[in-house]
Design a protein around this motif. Structure first.
Motif, short mmCIF file in Angstrom:
data_model
loop_
_atom_site.label_atom_id
_atom_site.label_comp_id
_atom_site.label_asym_id
_atom_site.label_seq_id
_atom_site.Cartn_x
_atom_site.Cartn_y
_atom_site.Cartn_z
N SER A 153 -51.69 -2.22 28.10
CA SER A 153 -52.85 -3.02 28.52
C SER A 153 -52.81 -4.40 27.87
CB SER A 153 -54.16 -2.30 28.17
OG SER A 153 -54.27 -1.10 28.89
N ASP B 19 -54.03 -1.69 36.10
CA ASP B 19 -53.87 -0.85 34.89
C ASP B 19 -54.41 0.54 35.17
OD1 ASP B 19 -54.49 -1.70 31.36
OD2 ASP B 19 -53.59 0.07 32.30
N GLY C 51 -57.04 2.46 25.97
CA GLY C 51 -57.79 3.38 26.83
C GLY C 51 -57.56 4.83 26.42
N GLN D 246 -58.29 -1.06 33.30
CA GLN D 246 -58.23 0.37 32.96
C GLN D 246 -59.62 0.97 32.86
OE1 GLN D 246 -55.93 1.09 29.40
NE2 GLN D 246 -55.79 3.29 29.77
MG LIG Z 1 -54.15 0.88 28.25
#
Ligand SMILES: [Mg+2]
Ligand SMILES: Nc1ncnc2c1ncn2[C@@H]1O[C@H](COP(=O)(O)OP(=O)(O)OP(=O)(O)O)[C@@H](O)[C@H]1O
Ligand SMILES: Nc1ncnc2c1ncn2[C@@H]1O[C@H](COP(=O)(O)OP(=O)(O)OP(=O)(O)O)[C@@H](O)[C@H]1O
Ligand SMILES: [Mg+2]
Lengths: 227, 227
Positions: free
Chosen positions: B45, B166, A144, B90
């Protein structure tokens, strides 16, 4: 340099009206460093979209460097979005099937930059956000925070003078977040105009002026004392 | 309750190998409250995806409540993801053409909940995250923080006992972020297991144990002193 006057943005949902911005006025000069804060849903991204010429107000005026944006034609708008303004989206908006490198070089393709120069400039932007070893990955093959950094690199690659960053550190650990803020601080020192949305106080404190929104209106607009 | 043993996750990019997780071991008991932190790209993640049965390790074992996940069939895995685990992604991963209400009720459809009960439970989850007046909006008609809250409501609607979140407050202003943390704290007090990824220290301090990753490995695993 950026002048919003009595701007409203209303979405009609059937018979219900959502007032994302309600007659907001804001005057931003060249080389200002502004943080926009406020509750979730208060209109921050909507205001950024108006400032970035990505969305038109329902009413009110927006003057960009003295010119009425609503009177501009598509070519003028495209050039502004491509070269004058660098926009980091809250949800990144990368092209999913293209590599980081291609995503970052795309604004240079649109501005007609020759290939050899594009490669240099894109790789420079990619290196500044620490993504050199991810340049051949696609967005789905990134974390991310890496996606967020790719979006930042893309926004900066054409060397725009106005940078609009919507939560640029929201997905970044503190160390990487500080590296990104160092880039933005440096761009500000170099004379550019920086407008960022954040919900984190320490990020907002990099700016010289903090504008707070609530329910689509400006609640406060202050220049905190500098040490 | 959740036992990861020597788990590695490697992505092959042509001839280059990306080691997202490198022989990680982690033991999580029922009703623990854990924060996972670490630099962008350090594997947080990826670890969450393994814990949530959304991704299989390249090597190593994962025992969920005593059972080897790699030996489970598709029906067992689907039931775990649908009822035992609530996952807040996320990047939200909402269905773009469906309303908030439909996105939130979908796990209840999959678990065979009758319509009348679904409506009550979905609206209750939507109310808890403060989205009642946005229930008929689609994700493109929401702010970033509203999308995040819709994803949270969906993760909680089937009342799972294991919650994997997340960066659940990454797009939320401080006030809304605290409201979400109050929900997670309450779920922990009610006996559930909470595992959240965050890059913000004040969010991590809600947890009773902080696991830090670096370069796909566990760098530290501590239970800070409680006052
Ligand atoms: Mg992540
Ligand atoms: N599908 C993939 N193919 C190749 N590499 C991948 C893929 N998915 C993730 N990676 C890499 O694996 C590493 C770990 O990714 P992960 O998403 O777990 O990081 P993270 O700790 O969640 O980071 P962030 O804080 O930025 O969200 C990253 O370096 C990323 O580039
Ligand atoms: N296309 C749309 N249709 C209807 N309502 C919309 C649309 N886009 C945004 N809204 C609404 O307008 C309001 C302002 O949205 P905006 O995205 O500007 O908020 P924000 O301050 O950026 O919030 P966040 O901090 O959560 O990102 C929100 O209440 C949102 O639900
Ligand atoms: Mg927003």
């Amino acid at each position: 340099a950026l002048e919003i006057q009595n701007v409203s943005k209303t979405y009609m949902m059937g018979t219900e009206a959502v007032h994302a911005l309600q007659s907001v006025s804001l005057s931003i000069e060249e080389n200002e460093y502004i943080a926009i804060m406020g509750p979730s849903g208060s209109g921050k991204s909507t205001m950024m979209n108006v400032l970035g010429c990505l969305d038109t107000p329902t009413s009110g005026e927006y003057y960009l460097e003295g010119e009425d944006v609503s009177k501009m034609n598509d070519d003028q708008l495209a050039e502004i979005r491509n070269q004058k303004i660098g926009f980091v989206f809250q949800t990144f908006n990368l092209i999913p099937r293209a590599t980081v490198f291609h995503n970052v070089e795309l604004p240079l393709v649109y501005s007609g930059t020759p290939p050899a120069e594009r490669i240099l400039m894109a790789n420079d932007a990619i290196e500044r956000v620490g993504l050199t070893d991810r340049a051949t990955h696609k967005p789905t093959e990134l974390s991310g925070g890496q996606r967020q950094r790719a979006a930042i690199a893309r926004a900066l690659v054409n060397k725009p003078t106005i940078i609009l960053a919507d939560e640029p550190t929201g997905n970044l650990d503190s160390v990487t977040g500080r590296e990104i803020m160092a880039i933005l601080d440096g761009l500000h020192k170099a004379g550019n105009t920086i407008i960022l949305v954040t919900h984190e106080q320490e990020i907002a404190e990099h700016a010289h002026r903090i504008v707070k929104l609530r329910d689509g209106q400006v609640e406060s607009d202050v220049r905190p004392n500098r040490v």
